[in-house]
Write a protein that holds these residues in place. Structure first.
Motif, PDB file in Angstrom:
ATOM      1  N   UNK A 242      58.717 -35.412 -19.187  1.00 56.81           N
ATOM      2  CA  UNK A 242      58.517 -34.365 -18.191  1.00 56.81           C
ATOM      3  C   UNK A 242      59.126 -34.630 -16.833  1.00 56.81           C
ATOM      4  N   UNK A 243      58.559 -33.967 -15.858  1.00 57.92           N
ATOM      5  CA  UNK A 243      58.995 -34.098 -14.475  1.00 57.92           C
ATOM      6  C   UNK A 243      57.822 -33.890 -13.558  1.00 57.92           C
ATOM      7  N   UNK A 244      57.971 -34.305 -12.327  1.00 57.29           N
ATOM      8  CA  UNK A 244      56.861 -34.197 -11.382  1.00 57.29           C
ATOM      9  C   UNK A 244      56.437 -32.747 -11.174  1.00 57.29           C
ATOM     10  N   UNK A 245      57.421 -31.840 -11.077  1.00 54.49           N
ATOM     11  CA  UNK A 245      57.064 -30.438 -10.841  1.00 54.49           C
ATOM     12  C   UNK A 245      56.476 -29.794 -12.094  1.00 54.49           C
ATOM     13  N   UNK A 246      56.914 -30.238 -13.265  1.00 53.94           N
ATOM     14  CA  UNK A 246      56.343 -29.715 -14.510  1.00 53.94           C
ATOM     15  C   UNK A 246      54.897 -30.166 -14.645  1.00 53.94           C
ATOM     16  N   UNK A 247      54.641 -31.434 -14.357  1.00 55.23           N
ATOM     17  CA  UNK A 247      53.266 -31.945 -14.395  1.00 55.23           C
ATOM     18  C   UNK A 247      52.400 -31.251 -13.350  1.00 55.23           C
ATOM     19  N   UNK A 248      52.955 -31.014 -12.169  1.00 63.06           N
ATOM     20  CA  UNK A 248      52.182 -30.353 -11.114  1.00 63.06           C
ATOM     21  C   UNK A 248      51.828 -28.921 -11.517  1.00 63.06           C
ATOM     22  N   UNK A 249      52.750 -28.220 -12.166  1.00 62.71           N
ATOM     23  CA  UNK A 249      52.426 -26.869 -12.638  1.00 62.71           C
ATOM     24  C   UNK A 249      51.354 -26.905 -13.717  1.00 62.71           C
ATOM     25  N   UNK A 250      51.416 -27.894 -14.593  1.00 66.78           N
ATOM     26  CA  UNK A 250      50.356 -28.053 -15.597  1.00 66.78           C
ATOM     27  C   UNK A 250      49.017 -28.278 -14.906  1.00 66.78           C
ATOM     28  N   UNK A 251      49.022 -29.114 -13.873  1.00 63.69           N
ATOM     29  CA  UNK A 251      47.800 -29.341 -13.107  1.00 63.69           C
ATOM     30  C   UNK A 251      47.308 -28.081 -12.423  1.00 63.69           C
ATOM     31  N   UNK A 252      48.231 -27.262 -11.918  1.00 65.26           N
ATOM     32  CA  UNK A 252      47.837 -26.007 -11.267  1.00 65.26           C
ATOM     33  C   UNK A 252      47.166 -25.069 -12.266  1.00 65.26           C
TER      34      UNK A 252
END
Length: 354
Positions: A242-252
């Motif tokens: 993944x990527x940091x922004x992909x993980x952050x969207x999952x967290x959102x």
């Protein structure tokens, strides 16, 4: 208990009674039953996610997560990696497509640097929120994209942003992204989650030619083989591919569900994030709206695999949350109809003959 575990534990199923109350109101309006089609389903789902029989609507907000990817070194993008930082500045400065749409619809726009290679935090850019994990991920052909700790931090960054927006009064949160080469890890994740072959998922991204698409497809196939042993849980998939922004969207997605705020998912890359969130917490799709069917790669196939119905189909493939913003306006229009149309009783209009 970590923020991630606490958030997952606090997610409640949608409230069916709120959906039934919304349905009763819809049937009392001056229209044939069901004549507003899918708009009525949007209203019912919104009420259920919000646990609100009165179906109150408030403000919309868009969170755009921005980060860089080591796999850009493999030539999988038609644009240089420097564009990520340039677009971070452009989005925050009001010049990007999502900036225009957010202004048009009156949505708060949260631009979040979770790992852009060029670090601007020493002289912070106006309009940028900094939740940097690192200066981009590792090349997924050289090892895991992120460490387990970085993966958790990125997930929790998204949770925190969703919580902040909800606490600020947002009742709809759209998620989008920007990051050169990020359609490659998104494609790899969707392949891992669906079992669909890379040839059917990988797309042109920012405009690759045929040779570029073949190269990108080979990179995804190699990454899936290299990280085969890690493709078991949502967390481990994210760390590997993944990527940091992909993980952050999952967290959102998780954070919005915990706050009883519907999250409106943008296109191809945001769908990969939402699918990972569903791997982490099965049932999360019940708390999400999928904004549009992207023209990028195998997005339509992925949506079909998960049995997800998008609101729009406009051949968009820009990202940034543009599709999410447009779909949020559709949801808000449906809510306006619910609250502002006259009822049969109030307007003195005869109802359906039984």
């Amino acid at each position: 208990m970590s923020l991630l575990k606490q958030t997952i534990a606090s997610i409640l199923p949608p409230d069916n009674e709120a959906a039934w109350a919304a349905d009763a109101r819809l049937d009392s309006l001056t229209k044939p039953p069901g004549s507003l089609g899918y708009l009525e389903e949007l209203v019912r789902r919104y009420a259920a996610i919000r646990h609100d029989e009165s179906v109150k609507s408030g403000r919309g907000a868009i969170a755009v997560f921005v980060a860089d990817h080591g796999v850009a070194d493999e030539g999988v993008s038609a644009f240089p990696q420097a564009v990520t930082a340039e677009m971070l500045r452009n989005i925050a400065g009001g010049g990007a497509a999502i900036s225009v749409l957010a202004r048009r619809f009156g949505y708060a726009l949260k631009v979040v640097d979770v790992g852009v290679k060029v670090d601007t935090s020493a002289k912070p850019l106006a309009g940028v929120t900094y939740r940097r994990i690192a200066a981009g991920t590792r090349n997924i052909l050289d090892g895991p994209a992120m460490t387990p700790e970085q993966t958790t931090r990125a997930l929790e960054a998204g949770i925190e942003i969703a919580r902040e927006l909800a606490d600020g009064g947002a009742t709809l949160i759209g998620i989008g992204e920007m990051g050169i080469a990020n359609s490659t890890p998104a494609a790899a994740l969707l392949c891992a989650l669906t079992g669909i072959a890379p040839e059917s998922i990988v797309g042109r991204g920012t405009g690759l030619d045929d040779a570029g698409v073949r190269r990108k497809t080979e990179v995804v196939a190699r990454a899936l083989e290299i990280h085969r042993a890690a493709l078991t849980s949502g967390d481990s998939m994210l760390a590997a591919l993944g990527g940091f922004e992909i993980a952050a969207m999952a967290g959102a997605c998780l954070g919005g569900a915990a706050s009883k705020v519907p999250v409106v998912v943008d296109g191809f890359i945001a769908t990969a994030a939402a699918a990972v969130a569903a791997k982490i917490h099965p049932g999360i799709f019940d708390h999400l709206f999928f904004s549009h069917r992207s023209a990028e790669g195998g997005h339509a196939r992925a949506l079909d695999h998960f049995k997800l119905r998008p609101i729009l189909d406009l051949d968009l493939r820009l990202g940034e949350g543009t599709g999410a913003a447009l779909a949020m306006n559709v949801i808000e229009s449906a809510l306006d109809l619910l609250h502002n149309m006259a009822t049969f009783a109030g307007a003195g209009v005869s109802g359906k003959v039984r």
